[in-house]
Motif scaffolding. Structure first.
Motif, PDB file in Angstrom:
ATOM      1  N   ILE A  74       9.687 -16.977  -4.637  1.00 31.18           N
ATOM      2  CA  ILE A  74       8.972 -17.352  -5.776  1.00 31.18           C
ATOM      3  C   ILE A  74       7.410 -17.049  -5.344  1.00 31.18           C
ATOM      4  CG2 ILE A  74       7.913 -19.366  -7.021  1.00 31.18           C
ATOM      5  CD1 ILE A  74      10.828 -20.373  -6.976  1.00 31.18           C
ATOM      6  N   ILE A  75       6.928 -17.606  -4.106  1.00 31.78           N
ATOM      7  CA  ILE A  75       5.466 -17.432  -3.824  1.00 31.78           C
ATOM      8  C   ILE A  75       4.980 -16.148  -3.541  1.00 31.78           C
ATOM      9  CG2 ILE A  75       3.718 -18.214  -2.071  1.00 31.78           C
ATOM     10  CD1 ILE A  75       5.719 -20.679  -1.210  1.00 31.78           C
ATOM     11  N   LEU A  76       5.938 -15.239  -2.990  1.00 35.06           N
ATOM     12  CA  LEU A  76       5.747 -13.963  -2.693  1.00 35.06           C
ATOM     13  C   LEU A  76       5.374 -13.085  -3.786  1.00 35.06           C
ATOM     14  CD1 LEU A  76       5.650 -11.543  -0.788  1.00 35.06           C
ATOM     15  CD2 LEU A  76       8.208 -11.373  -0.999  1.00 35.06           C
ATOM     16  N   VAL A  77       6.387 -13.234  -4.945  1.00 37.74           N
ATOM     17  CA  VAL A  77       6.117 -12.542  -6.162  1.00 37.74           C
ATOM     18  C   VAL A  77       4.551 -12.713  -6.623  1.00 37.74           C
ATOM     19  CG1 VAL A  77       7.018 -12.210  -8.568  1.00 37.74           C
ATOM     20  CG2 VAL A  77       8.426 -12.436  -6.889  1.00 37.74           C
ATOM     21  N   VAL A  78       4.166 -14.213  -6.795  1.00 39.98           N
ATOM     22  CA  VAL A  78       2.953 -14.444  -7.306  1.00 39.98           C
ATOM     23  C   VAL A  78       2.066 -13.781  -6.633  1.00 39.98           C
ATOM     24  CG1 VAL A  78       1.583 -16.366  -7.905  1.00 39.98           C
ATOM     25  CG2 VAL A  78       4.224 -16.803  -8.493  1.00 39.98           C
ATOM     26  N   LEU A  79       2.098 -13.981  -5.397  1.00 40.80           N
ATOM     27  CA  LEU A  79       0.921 -13.442  -4.462  1.00 40.80           C
ATOM     28  C   LEU A  79       0.862 -11.934  -4.514  1.00 40.80           C
ATOM     29  CD1 LEU A  79       1.100 -15.417  -1.053  1.00 40.80           C
ATOM     30  CD2 LEU A  79      -0.760 -15.309  -2.590  1.00 40.80           C
ATOM     31  N   VAL A  80       1.691 -11.420  -4.451  1.00 42.24           N
ATOM     32  CA  VAL A  80       1.645  -9.700  -4.755  1.00 42.24           C
ATOM     33  C   VAL A  80       0.916  -9.523  -6.075  1.00 42.24           C
ATOM     34  CG1 VAL A  80       3.042  -7.603  -5.291  1.00 42.24           C
ATOM     35  CG2 VAL A  80       3.607  -9.228  -3.387  1.00 42.24           C
ATOM     36  N   ALA A  81       1.260 -10.034  -7.187  1.00 40.76           N
ATOM     37  CA  ALA A  81       0.668 -10.103  -8.159  1.00 40.76           C
ATOM     38  C   ALA A  81      -0.980 -10.379  -8.164  1.00 40.76           C
ATOM     39  CB  ALA A  81       1.480 -10.740  -9.563  1.00 40.76           C
ATOM     40  N   VAL A  82      -1.211 -11.622  -7.680  1.00 43.04           N
ATOM     41  CA  VAL A  82      -2.822 -11.830  -7.614  1.00 43.04           C
ATOM     42  C   VAL A  82      -3.354 -10.930  -6.666  1.00 43.04           C
ATOM     43  CG1 VAL A  82      -3.968 -13.606  -6.600  1.00 43.04           C
ATOM     44  CG2 VAL A  82      -2.185 -14.237  -8.086  1.00 43.04           C
ATOM     45  N   GLY A  83      -2.949 -10.644  -5.433  1.00 40.18           N
ATOM     46  CA  GLY A  83      -3.542  -9.730  -4.704  1.00 40.18           C
ATOM     47  C   GLY A  83      -3.865  -8.246  -5.165  1.00 40.18           C
ATOM     48  N   ALA A  84      -2.851  -7.783  -5.645  1.00 42.45           N
ATOM     49  CA  ALA A  84      -2.891  -6.361  -6.627  1.00 42.45           C
ATOM     50  C   ALA A  84      -3.958  -6.274  -7.277  1.00 42.45           C
ATOM     51  CB  ALA A  84      -1.740  -5.916  -6.955  1.00 42.45           C
ATOM     52  N   TYR A  85      -4.121  -7.434  -8.383  1.00 40.63           N
ATOM     53  CA  TYR A  85      -4.943  -7.281  -9.487  1.00 40.63           C
ATOM     54  C   TYR A  85      -6.321  -7.580  -8.872  1.00 40.63           C
ATOM     55  CZ  TYR A  85      -7.083  -8.808 -13.949  1.00 40.63           C
ATOM     56  OH  TYR A  85      -7.836  -9.038 -15.088  1.00 40.63           O
ATOM     57  N   THR A  86      -6.694  -8.520  -7.784  1.00 41.11           N
ATOM     58  CA  THR A  86      -7.891  -8.553  -7.227  1.00 41.11           C
ATOM     59  C   THR A  86      -8.492  -7.569  -6.459  1.00 41.11           C
ATOM     60  OG1 THR A  86      -7.313 -11.063  -6.815  1.00 41.11           O
ATOM     61  CG2 THR A  86      -9.094 -10.053  -5.712  1.00 41.11           C
ATOM     62  N   LEU A  87      -7.610  -6.884  -5.648  1.00 42.95           N
ATOM     63  CA  LEU A  87      -7.898  -5.512  -5.021  1.00 42.95           C
ATOM     64  C   LEU A  87      -8.205  -4.326  -5.842  1.00 42.95           C
ATOM     65  CD1 LEU A  87      -8.040  -4.464  -1.943  1.00 42.95           C
ATOM     66  CD2 LEU A  87      -5.499  -3.827  -2.349  1.00 42.95           C
ATOM     67  N   PHE A  88      -7.832  -4.418  -7.036  1.00 39.31           N
ATOM     68  CA  PHE A  88      -7.969  -3.149  -7.814  1.00 39.31           C
ATOM     69  C   PHE A  88      -9.030  -3.370  -8.656  1.00 39.31           C
ATOM     70  CE2 PHE A  88      -3.668  -2.142  -6.243  1.00 39.31           C
ATOM     71  CZ  PHE A  88      -3.846  -0.859  -5.499  1.00 39.31           C
TER      72      PHE A  88
END
Length: 263
Positions: free
Chosen positions: A108-122
């Motif tokens: 659960i935590i992994l899916v949310v973090l990937v989405a958050v990190g990708a959005y912030t990075l791009f």
């Protein structure tokens, strides 16, 4: 939950100090502190781990929230509905915590973090300049309350990464800079930790000796982290946010792959 030895308790304290610093700067210290507890107590029930983590975390969030209040002076018209609804959401989430299997934590935590990190990075400009949406309107404060309720529910039920999710939501949905978002996130995070403890303490889920050691270390890290964030500014906070989220994604990816026998 059995008491750990002196070495294990010392290592837990170091992890808590690191977690407090990270949590004060960008949130997400629970992604250091909770896994450390899971390693130290592999057979403990999820509710015990979450409750003890909350006791340690509230010490750090209290001192970092006070530091931000004094030095950043966040707008309480937004921060208060955010914190009040976060308190309500966290109480509801804590009541659900005992029904969540431990095996579900990492995916659960992994899916949310990937989405958050990708959005912030791009979106490199996100959070560098303040561009408030619906400032001063009921919609602005209602959105803050909705953020508090949603993230608070997650925090009570699971917890790790809550501060990061508060920061991300305030920056992306309401247009705050990273520094101002971190200040408001600390107030909301204090409320969610307090609400969860209101549920966990009567249930006898807290390991007090371990939790208080974590609390002292987390408090020291939180104080240093808040002062660092205030002095370095929004650009520094964003950089730490991206690094921390990236590191957690790598770690949780490895742990999740191992959990499902892929390694």
């Amino acid at each position: 939950m059995n008491d750990p030895g002196t070495l294990a308790l010392t290592l837990l304290a170091l992890a808590a100090a690191c977690a407090g610093w990270i949590d004060a700067v960008v949130g997400g210290g629970g992604l250091v502190q909770l896994p450390a507890l899971m390693v130290a107590f592999p057979h403990a029930a999820p509710a015990q781990l979450l409750a003890t983590n909350k006791l340690g975390s509230i010490c750090g969030t209290s001192v970092s929230a006070a530091t931000y209040l004094r030095r950043v002076r966040p707008d309480l018209r937004t921060a208060l509905p955010l914190a009040v609804m976060a308190f309500a959401g966290s109480m509801a989430g804590a009541a659900l915590a005992s029904h969540i299997p431990r095996s579900a934590f990492n995916p659960i935590i992994l899916v949310v973090l990937v989405a958050v990190g990708a959005y912030t990075l791009f979106k490199p400009s996100m959070g560098q300049l303040e561009n408030l949406r619906h400032a001063g309107s009921r919609r602005h404060y209602a959105t803050a309350g909705a953020i508090g309720l949603g993230v608070g529910l997650y925090d009570g039920a699971l917890g790790p990464g809550t501060g990061s999710f508060f920061v991300f939501a305030l920056v992306s949905l309401l247009g705050y800079r990273f520094l101002e978002a971190s200040a408001k996130a600390k107030l909301a995070n204090f409320a969610t930790n307090l609400a969860a403890l209101v549920v966990f303490i009567p249930a006898g889920a807290v390991a007090w000796r371990v939790g208080l050691v974590l609390g002292v270390a987390n408090l020291a890290g939180g104080y240093l982290g808040a002062r660092t964030a205030v002095s370095k500014g929004a650009g520094f906070v964003r950089a730490v946010f991206v690094v921390v989220v990236g590191a957690f994604v790598v770690k949780l990816s490895y742990d999740t792959a191992a959990q499902f026998g892929l390694l």
